[in-house]
Design a protein around this motif. Structure first.
Motif, PDB file in Angstrom:
ATOM      1  N   GLU A 176      -7.080  -3.970   9.506  1.00 59.19           N
ATOM      2  CA  GLU A 176      -8.215  -3.481   8.717  1.00 59.19           C
ATOM      3  C   GLU A 176      -9.524  -4.021   9.285  1.00 59.19           C
ATOM      4  O   GLU A 176      -9.562  -5.074   9.903  1.00 59.19           O
ATOM      5  CB  GLU A 176      -8.114  -3.926   7.250  1.00 59.19           C
ATOM      6  CG  GLU A 176      -6.862  -3.529   6.532  1.00 59.19           C
ATOM      7  CD  GLU A 176      -5.866  -4.651   6.449  1.00 59.19           C
ATOM      8  OE1 GLU A 176      -5.053  -4.671   5.501  1.00 59.19           O
ATOM      9  OE2 GLU A 176      -5.889  -5.535   7.338  1.00 59.19           O
ATOM     10  N   LEU A 220     -14.105   1.124   4.809  1.00 55.81           N
ATOM     11  CA  LEU A 220     -13.037   0.347   5.409  1.00 55.81           C
ATOM     12  C   LEU A 220     -12.254   1.227   6.372  1.00 55.81           C
ATOM     13  O   LEU A 220     -12.097   2.429   6.142  1.00 55.81           O
ATOM     14  CB  LEU A 220     -12.090  -0.199   4.342  1.00 55.81           C
ATOM     15  CG  LEU A 220     -12.720  -1.014   3.215  1.00 55.81           C
ATOM     16  CD1 LEU A 220     -11.638  -1.518   2.265  1.00 55.81           C
ATOM     17  CD2 LEU A 220     -13.552  -2.149   3.743  1.00 55.81           C
ATOM     18  N   CYS A 250      -8.581   1.338   8.862  1.00 57.16           N
ATOM     19  CA  CYS A 250      -7.261   0.761   9.109  1.00 57.16           C
ATOM     20  C   CYS A 250      -6.688   1.440  10.343  1.00 57.16           C
ATOM     21  O   CYS A 250      -6.463   2.654  10.335  1.00 57.16           O
ATOM     22  CB  CYS A 250      -6.353   0.979   7.918  1.00 57.16           C
ATOM     23  SG  CYS A 250      -4.636   0.474   8.203  1.00 57.16           S
ATOM     24  N   TRP A 265      -4.293   2.208   0.392  1.00 55.34           N
ATOM     25  CA  TRP A 265      -5.180   1.054   0.273  1.00 55.34           C
ATOM     26  C   TRP A 265      -4.885   0.372  -1.062  1.00 55.34           C
ATOM     27  O   TRP A 265      -4.792   1.042  -2.099  1.00 55.34           O
ATOM     28  CB  TRP A 265      -6.641   1.470   0.320  1.00 55.34           C
ATOM     29  CG  TRP A 265      -7.120   1.824   1.689  1.00 55.34           C
ATOM     30  CD1 TRP A 265      -7.215   3.064   2.235  1.00 55.34           C
ATOM     31  CD2 TRP A 265      -7.582   0.906   2.691  1.00 55.34           C
ATOM     32  NE1 TRP A 265      -7.690   2.980   3.513  1.00 55.34           N
ATOM     33  CE2 TRP A 265      -7.931   1.674   3.822  1.00 55.34           C
ATOM     34  CE3 TRP A 265      -7.726  -0.473   2.750  1.00 55.34           C
ATOM     35  CZ2 TRP A 265      -8.419   1.094   4.994  1.00 55.34           C
ATOM     36  CZ3 TRP A 265      -8.216  -1.043   3.913  1.00 55.34           C
ATOM     37  CH2 TRP A 265      -8.549  -0.264   5.014  1.00 55.34           C
ATOM     38  N   CYS A 289      -4.585  -2.567   3.738  1.00 50.92           N
ATOM     39  CA  CYS A 289      -4.052  -1.295   4.183  1.00 50.92           C
ATOM     40  C   CYS A 289      -2.532  -1.415   4.211  1.00 50.92           C
ATOM     41  O   CYS A 289      -1.993  -2.482   4.546  1.00 50.92           O
ATOM     42  CB  CYS A 289      -4.599  -0.995   5.582  1.00 50.92           C
ATOM     43  SG  CYS A 289      -3.927   0.449   6.370  1.00 50.92           S
TER      44      CYS A 289
END
Length: 125
Positions: A6, A20, A22, A36, A96
């Motif tokens: 992540e 965010l 991943c 998530w 993640c």
């Protein structure tokens, strides 16, 4: 095996946004759902959002509907979580996760097989 990394966490004021990311590597073709999750101090880890890798169907916790959006790139290697209108109660470590079976609907930690190391999100009032 699947490895997840992540990135994108940080500190933001209430009302702000963060995205965010991943990145998945390894046997990614087996993944049925990317999710998530978040965990605040003293609380259980909870599902935030999930996306089925083949259909693109998305699922959200009630607490984030209308504010968070999960998406994946065309290669289905990177999964994103766009977080808008952030609130102090969104403060948590965000993880993640990948599920070999679908696992998306319930967003249960029990359904996910692989986990990233987490990235911290802090929202100040």
């Amino acid at each position: 095996q699947v490895q997840l990394v992540e990135s994108g966490g940080g500190s933001v004021q209430a009302g702000g946004s963060l995205r965010l990311s991943c990145s998945a590597s390894g046997y990614t073709y087996n993944i049925g759902c990317m999710g998530w999750f978040r965990q605040a101090p003293g609380k259980e880890r909870e599902g935030v959002a999930g996306i089925r890798t083949r259909s693109g169907s998305t699922y959200y916790a009630d607490s984030v509907k209308g504010r968070f959006t999960i998406a994946q790139d065309n290669a289905k290697i990177t999964t994103y979580l766009q977080m808008n209108s952030l609130k102090p109660e969104d403060t948590a470590m965000y993880y993640c996760a990948a599920a070999l079976m679908s696992g998306c609907y319930a967003l249960s930690t029990n359904d996910f097989n692989y986990w990233g190391q987490g990235t911290q999100v802090t929202v100040s009032s």
